[in-house]
Design a protein around this motif. Structure first.
Motif, PDB file in Angstrom:
ATOM      1  N   ASP A  42       0.828  -1.203   0.000  1.00 60.11           N
ATOM      2  CA  ASP A  42       0.000   0.000   0.000  1.00 60.11           C
ATOM      3  C   ASP A  42       0.865   1.258   0.000  1.00 60.11           C
ATOM      4  O   ASP A  42       0.641   2.189  -0.780  1.00 60.11           O
ATOM      5  N   GLY A  48       1.205   3.864  -3.157  1.00 60.80           N
ATOM      6  CA  GLY A  48       0.789   5.245  -2.948  1.00 60.80           C
ATOM      7  C   GLY A  48       1.879   6.235  -3.313  1.00 60.80           C
ATOM      8  O   GLY A  48       1.632   7.236  -3.987  1.00 60.80           O
ATOM      9  N   THR A  68      -5.956   5.450  -0.343  1.00 61.40           N
ATOM     10  CA  THR A  68      -6.244   4.169  -0.973  1.00 61.40           C
ATOM     11  C   THR A  68      -7.751   3.968  -1.092  1.00 61.40           C
ATOM     12  O   THR A  68      -8.473   4.077  -0.106  1.00 61.40           O
ATOM     13  N   SER A  81      -8.843   1.100  -3.098  1.00 59.90           N
ATOM     14  CA  SER A  81      -8.947  -0.351  -3.199  1.00 59.90           C
ATOM     15  C   SER A  81      -7.551  -0.949  -3.133  1.00 59.90           C
ATOM     16  O   SER A  81      -6.619  -0.411  -3.731  1.00 59.90           O
ATOM     17  N   LEU A  82      -7.417  -2.053  -2.409  1.00 61.00           N
ATOM     18  CA  LEU A  82      -6.125  -2.730  -2.275  1.00 61.00           C
ATOM     19  C   LEU A  82      -6.359  -4.230  -2.359  1.00 61.00           C
ATOM     20  O   LEU A  82      -7.178  -4.774  -1.608  1.00 61.00           O
ATOM     21  N   GLY A 123      -3.613  -1.703  -6.629  1.00 59.53           N
ATOM     22  CA  GLY A 123      -4.379  -0.725  -5.880  1.00 59.53           C
ATOM     23  C   GLY A 123      -4.925   0.388  -6.745  1.00 59.53           C
ATOM     24  O   GLY A 123      -4.415   0.657  -7.839  1.00 59.53           O
ATOM     25  N   PHE A 142      -6.000   4.457  -6.197  1.00 65.21           N
ATOM     26  CA  PHE A 142      -5.737   5.556  -5.270  1.00 65.21           C
ATOM     27  C   PHE A 142      -6.353   6.843  -5.796  1.00 65.21           C
ATOM     28  O   PHE A 142      -6.412   7.059  -6.996  1.00 65.21           O
TER      29      PHE A 142
END
Length: 134
Positions: A57, A61, A78, A80-81, A127, A129
């Motif tokens: 994450d 990011g 975030t 979705s991860l 992910g 963001f």
């Protein structure tokens, strides 16, 4: 591999607690490292899945937030991860590498992997963001 010292921010509390640090950062790319310690282990003595998720994450990011200047900081949150756990480390250093793979003005997409220092891939992630207003 290096990061311009002017771009390195003071560690935030979770970063201090876990001990990870940024080791490379450029447009669309970020690399973080974390030396293994007993405090990062789960009941079996291997890294807790949350350790991998945190590294993925964080790296993703940062991969989408590089500006090249400390005067123009960019932040993201975030949305979705997704994490895939693949293997156990055989070494003592976790290395997360992430790449921004797309996006637009308000959101971006990234991919990342966590490896040990021997090159064994331990976890991968993707992910979504959103850039934050500062």
């Amino acid at each position: 591999m290096s990061v311009d010292p002017a771009l390195i921010e003071d560690p935030y509390e979770l970063q201090k607690l876990m001990g990870f640090r940024i080791t490379d950062w450029s447009e669309g790319y970020a690399r973080w490292e974390l030396p293994m310690s007993a405090k990062l282990g789960n009941r079996y003595g291997i890294p807790h899945g949350g350790v991998y998720a945190t590294l993925l994450d964080t790296a993703m990011g940062f991969a989408g937030c590089y500006t090249g200047t400390s005067d123009e900081r960019r932040l993201a949150m975030t949305l979705s991860l997704n994490v895939n756990y693949l293997s156990q480390p055989k070494g003592d250093l976790l290395v997360a590498e992430a790449h921004k793979v797309g996006g637009g003005r308000k959101t971006f997409f990234a991919e990342a992997s966590v490896m040990d220092e021997n090159g064994t891939t331990l976890a991968t992630g993707t992910g979504v963001f959103r850039y934050r207003s500062t």
